[in-house]
Write an enzyme that holds these catalytic residues in place. Structure first.
Site, PDB file in Angstrom:
ATOM      1  N   CYS A 188      13.600  10.688   7.185  1.00  0.00           N
ATOM      2  CA  CYS A 188      13.533  10.276   8.592  1.00  0.00           C
ATOM      3  C   CYS A 188      14.895  10.433   9.255  1.00  0.00           C
ATOM      4  CB  CYS A 188      12.996   8.866   8.717  1.00  0.00           C
ATOM      5  SG  CYS A 188      13.659   7.747   7.507  1.00  0.00           S
TER       6      CYS A 188
ATOM      7  N   LYS B  92       0.845  -1.195   0.000  1.00  0.00           N
ATOM      8  CA  LYS B  92       0.000   0.000   0.000  1.00  0.00           C
ATOM      9  C   LYS B  92       0.879   1.244   0.000  1.00  0.00           C
ATOM     10  CE  LYS B  92      -1.780   2.823   2.824  1.00  0.00           C
ATOM     11  NZ  LYS B  92      -1.630   4.057   2.036  1.00  0.00           N
TER      12      LYS B  92
ATOM     13  N   THR C 179       5.799   7.733  13.891  1.00  0.00           N
ATOM     14  CA  THR C 179       5.849   6.937  15.116  1.00  0.00           C
ATOM     15  C   THR C 179       4.438   6.706  15.653  1.00  0.00           C
ATOM     16  OG1 THR C 179       8.089   7.617  15.636  1.00  0.00           O
ATOM     17  CG2 THR C 179       6.742   6.929  17.487  1.00  0.00           C
TER      18      THR C 179
ATOM     19  N   GLU D 180       9.816   1.144  10.808  1.00  0.00           N
ATOM     20  CA  GLU D 180      10.858   2.136  10.510  1.00  0.00           C
ATOM     21  C   GLU D 180      10.186   3.484  10.718  1.00  0.00           C
ATOM     22  OE1 GLU D 180      14.140   1.560  10.231  1.00  0.00           O
ATOM     23  OE2 GLU D 180      13.796   0.328   8.459  1.00  0.00           O
TER      24      GLU D 180
ATOM     25  N   GLY E  31       2.951   3.942  13.700  1.00  0.00           N
ATOM     26  CA  GLY E  31       3.707   2.720  14.029  1.00  0.00           C
ATOM     27  C   GLY E  31       3.203   2.089  15.319  1.00  0.00           C
TER      28      GLY E  31
ATOM     29  N   GLY F 241       6.893   5.010   8.412  1.00  0.00           N
ATOM     30  CA  GLY F 241       6.044   6.190   8.516  1.00  0.00           C
ATOM     31  C   GLY F 241       6.185   6.824   9.882  1.00  0.00           C
TER      32      GLY F 241
ATOM     33  N   GLU G  87       9.770  15.715  15.489  1.00  0.00           N
ATOM     34  CA  GLU G  87      10.151  15.583  14.082  1.00  0.00           C
ATOM     35  C   GLU G  87       9.349  16.587  13.265  1.00  0.00           C
ATOM     36  OE1 GLU G  87       8.996  11.944  11.818  1.00  0.00           O
ATOM     37  OE2 GLU G  87      11.116  11.920  11.272  1.00  0.00           O
TER      38      GLU G  87
HETATM   39  P1  NAI Z   1       1.710   8.415   8.291  1.00  0.00           P
HETATM   40  O1  NAI Z   1       2.466   7.588   9.251  1.00  0.00           O
HETATM   41  O2  NAI Z   1       0.286   8.758   8.618  1.00  0.00           O
HETATM   42  O3  NAI Z   1       1.686   7.673   6.861  1.00  0.00           O
HETATM   43  C1  NAI Z   1       2.599   6.708   6.416  1.00  0.00           C
HETATM   44  C2  NAI Z   1       1.858   5.545   5.742  1.00  0.00           C
HETATM   45  O4  NAI Z   1       1.004   4.928   6.694  1.00  0.00           O
HETATM   46  C3  NAI Z   1       0.956   5.959   4.577  1.00  0.00           C
HETATM   47  O5  NAI Z   1       0.959   4.945   3.603  1.00  0.00           O
HETATM   48  C4  NAI Z   1      -0.406   6.043   5.237  1.00  0.00           C
HETATM   49  O6  NAI Z   1      -1.476   5.872   4.337  1.00  0.00           O
HETATM   50  C5  NAI Z   1      -0.327   4.873   6.204  1.00  0.00           C
HETATM   51  N1  NAI Z   1      -1.263   4.967   7.340  1.00  0.00           N
HETATM   52  C6  NAI Z   1      -1.735   6.085   7.946  1.00  0.00           C
HETATM   53  N2  NAI Z   1      -2.609   5.759   8.922  1.00  0.00           N
HETATM   54  C7  NAI Z   1      -2.671   4.403   8.947  1.00  0.00           C
HETATM   55  C8  NAI Z   1      -3.411   3.467   9.733  1.00  0.00           C
HETATM   56  N3  NAI Z   1      -4.258   3.867  10.688  1.00  0.00           N
HETATM   57  N4  NAI Z   1      -3.223   2.150   9.497  1.00  0.00           N
HETATM   58  C9  NAI Z   1      -2.376   1.731   8.541  1.00  0.00           C
HETATM   59  N5  NAI Z   1      -1.669   2.571   7.747  1.00  0.00           N
HETATM   60  C10 NAI Z   1      -1.814   3.889   7.947  1.00  0.00           C
HETATM   61  O7  NAI Z   1       2.522   9.734   8.026  1.00  0.00           O
HETATM   62  P2  NAI Z   1       1.990  11.113   7.403  1.00  0.00           P
HETATM   63  O8  NAI Z   1       0.673  11.468   8.009  1.00  0.00           O
HETATM   64  O9  NAI Z   1       2.039  11.018   5.954  1.00  0.00           O
HETATM   65  O10 NAI Z   1       3.109  12.108   7.924  1.00  0.00           O
HETATM   66  C11 NAI Z   1       3.049  12.611   9.259  1.00  0.00           C
HETATM   67  C12 NAI Z   1       4.408  12.760   9.850  1.00  0.00           C
HETATM   68  O11 NAI Z   1       4.974  11.484   9.988  1.00  0.00           O
HETATM   69  C13 NAI Z   1       5.402  13.550   9.036  1.00  0.00           C
HETATM   70  O12 NAI Z   1       5.329  14.904   9.264  1.00  0.00           O
HETATM   71  C14 NAI Z   1       6.698  12.972   9.531  1.00  0.00           C
HETATM   72  O13 NAI Z   1       7.073  13.601  10.728  1.00  0.00           O
HETATM   73  C15 NAI Z   1       6.366  11.535   9.824  1.00  0.00           C
HETATM   74  N6  NAI Z   1       6.772  10.642   8.722  1.00  0.00           N
HETATM   75  C16 NAI Z   1       7.909   9.925   8.878  1.00  0.00           C
HETATM   76  C17 NAI Z   1       8.362   9.130   7.860  1.00  0.00           C
HETATM   77  C18 NAI Z   1       9.602   8.337   7.982  1.00  0.00           C
HETATM   78  O14 NAI Z   1      10.205   7.995   6.986  1.00  0.00           O
HETATM   79  N7  NAI Z   1      10.022   7.981   9.166  1.00  0.00           N
HETATM   80  C19 NAI Z   1       7.668   9.061   6.570  1.00  0.00           C
HETATM   81  C20 NAI Z   1       6.448   9.819   6.536  1.00  0.00           C
HETATM   82  C21 NAI Z   1       6.049  10.583   7.579  1.00  0.00           C
END
Ligand code: NAI
Ligand code: MG
Length: 489
Positions: free
Chosen positions: A292, A183, A238, A258, A241, A236, A392
């Site tokens: 990240c 996904k 924390t 991660e 996660g 994605g 972050e």
């Molecule tokens: P997010 O963690 O919400 O999204 C990442 C992935 O998880 C996307 O594919 C999203 O559709 C999916 N996702 C979201 N909610 C979910 C759920 N309840 N169950 C399963 N999958 C789910 O991150 P977002 O909202 O795009 O960004 C928010 C903050 O997160 C950013 O500002 C950044 O600080 C951090 N982030 C960190 C990343 C990293 O590489 N460590 C990557 C992206 C965001």
């Protein structure tokens, strides 16, 4: 400005069981070009019913004789073929990644696409080298282990390195003999669909890789909660996660995470200042800080602080936001309006809490469009408890702090709930290794920043997650060990 006419971007569909399909609900969503704030195309939006179909296709493929009996070497050949298909279209994929994500096209080509191809080749090589052991047990017994695939793996990935994050999960999963439901992030679904096309063109059997664009809770959540998924690999935030780990507890599916970071970049007073200034700017401004591992906390020894900051500001001002399709651009827009607002919120917070805004902090217009561009931003006089020193931000925003000796630098560096990466700049080899060993982070760079390679493990300490992607370490994420006993008496 970005010329969308140069690429023929078709509406995206779901890739399930080797076929392109619409969502059961018929829903679609727009994917936006962050440089223009205009839609690029529509993409089918997976819901729970589609996730279920994809999981069933992946299960069927996993259990098929064709996949179970396929020689490991032939799995490797399929991965090499996927790499070749990606390589043939590398320039086009880079342009597509740039349009969907906003990152400078030169970086998309030289890093994202190149590393993705490398990743498929690297794990292609591993496919026929995943071996068990023969163990000297007492008695007339032969005991040996097999490294068997985990089964159906759900991969949920973010938008900051769309194709690369897909490659990091899909390539080792397939090398180990699993099947995958991927996904992509709702902000950046397009290159994941091209990966599906490459897999299909390469002859990967139907159902081994399924790609289902959709939103977090509806599509990602359905995958996490699906009883027939054996493992979730997530990159994605924390917060999500933690939610995934909680939800996965019900079925005890295996999870690897991660997550975020707030990486300290430590400059000791004997550092090569020119090199450290270059490194510190790249550490935070690369990918507009949406990494990240971004070096978002710069810790400079107080003795060299003024000289360092003066040079840093000069260098930072050179990161001029520009059209990401221009090969000269080094700073593109942020990925979305939501991300831009989040980052602007942090900048406001920094000012309110008394940090000194030394550079940037404002949105800019590029090419007369409402793209999500932000000037490179540097805050001075930051103290460890300020929000911008703890959370972050995921944008081109650097928080500069000072310290008076090496132990204090280590202490400030480790005073974070995260532990993804860290760096130290010094000419003293003893200090370099001392600091590297004391920092609680999954990656430490010495006199360099942001190095990464498919062969070297990547992952977090503390709340940056667990499990190691890349290198041979990733094989542990996608295999389980079976012990077999044979009576020889
Ligand atoms: P997010 O963690 O919400 O999204 C990442 C992935 O998880 C996307 O594919 C999203 O559709 C999916 N996702 C979201 N909610 C979910 C759920 N309840 N169950 C399963 N999958 C789910 O991150 P977002 O909202 O795009 O960004 C928010 C903050 O997160 C950013 O500002 C950044 O600080 C951090 N982030 C960190 C990343 C990293 O590489 N460590 C990557 C992206 C965001
Ligand atoms: Mg989200």
């Amino acid at each position: 400005m970005t010329d969308t006419a140069t690429l023929d971007i078709q509406p995206g569909r779901l890739f399930i069981g080797g076929e392109w399909q619409d969502a059961a609900s018929g829903s679609t969503f727009d994917t936006i070009n962050p440089a223009t704030a205009e839609p690029l195309t529509q993409v089918a939006e997976a819901g729970a019913e589609d996730v279920d179909r994809a999981v069933r296709a992946a299960r069927e493929a996993f259990e098929s004789d064709a996949w179970q009996n396929l020689d490991a070497r032939k799995r490797g050949k399929l991965l090499y073929a996927i790499a070749d298909r990606l390589e043939e279209r590398a320039d086009e994929l880079a342009a597509l990644e740039t349009m969907d994500n906003g990152k400078p096209v030169r970086e998309a080509r030289m890093i994202d696409i190149k590393e993705s191809i490398d990743c498929f080749r690297y794990y292609a090589g591993w496919a026929d080298k995943i071996a068990g052991d023969v163990i000297p047990v007492p008695g007339p017994y032969l005991n040996y282990t097999r490294r068997e695939p985990v089964g159906v793996c759900g991969a949920i990935i973010p938008w900051n390195y769309p194709l690369q994050m897909a490659a990091w999960k899909v390539a080792p999963a397939i090398a180990c003999g699993n099947t995958v439901v991927l996904k992509p992030a709702e902000q950046t679904p397009l290159t994941a669909l091209e990966l599906a096309r490459a897999a299909s063109d390469a002859g990967l059997p139907a159902g081994v890789l399924n790609v289902i664009p959709g939103f977090g809770e509806s599509a990602g959540g359905a995958l996490v909660n699906h009883p027939d998924v054996d493992k979730i690999a997530f990159t994605g935030s924390t917060a999500i996660g933690k939610l995934i780990q909680r939800q996965a507890a019900d079925s005890l599916k295996k999870v690897s995470l991660e997550l975020g970071g707030k990486s300290p970049n430590i400059v000791l007073d004997d550092a090569d200042i020119e090199a450290a200034v270059r490194g510190a700017s790249m550490a935070i401004f690369y990918n507009s800080g949406q990494a990240c591992t971004a070096g978002s906390r710069l810790l400079v020894h107080e003795k060299i602080r003024d000289e360092f900051v003066e040079k840093l500001l000069k260098r930072a001002a050179g990161f001029v936001p520009g059209d990401p399709m221009n090969p000269k651009t080094r700073l593109g827009p942020l990925v979305s309006e939501e991300q831009l607002d989040r980052v602007l919120g942090y900048i406001e917070k920094g000012k309110q809490e008394g940090a000194e805004l030394l550079l940037g902090g404002d949105r800019v217009e590029v090419g007369g469009k409402r793209g999500y561009f932000l000037n490179p931003t540097v805050f001075g006089n930051v103290t460890p408890r300020m929000t911008i020193a703890c959370e972050e931000i995921f944008g081109p925003v650097l928080a500069v702090q000072t310290f008076s000796d090496m132990d204090e630098a280590i202490q400030i560096g480790n005073a974070s709930e995260y532990g993804l990466a860290a760096a130290v700049w010094t000419r003293d080899v003893r200090k370099a290794h001392h600091v590297a060993h004391k920092l609680r982070a999954g990656t430490v760079w010495i006199n360099t920043y942001h190095n990464l390679d498919t062969a070297s493990p990547f992952g977090g300490y503390k709340q940056s997650g667990y499990g190691r992607e890349l290198g041979r370490y990733a094989l542990d994420l996608y295999t389980q060990v079976k012990s077999v006993w044979v009576n020889l008496a």
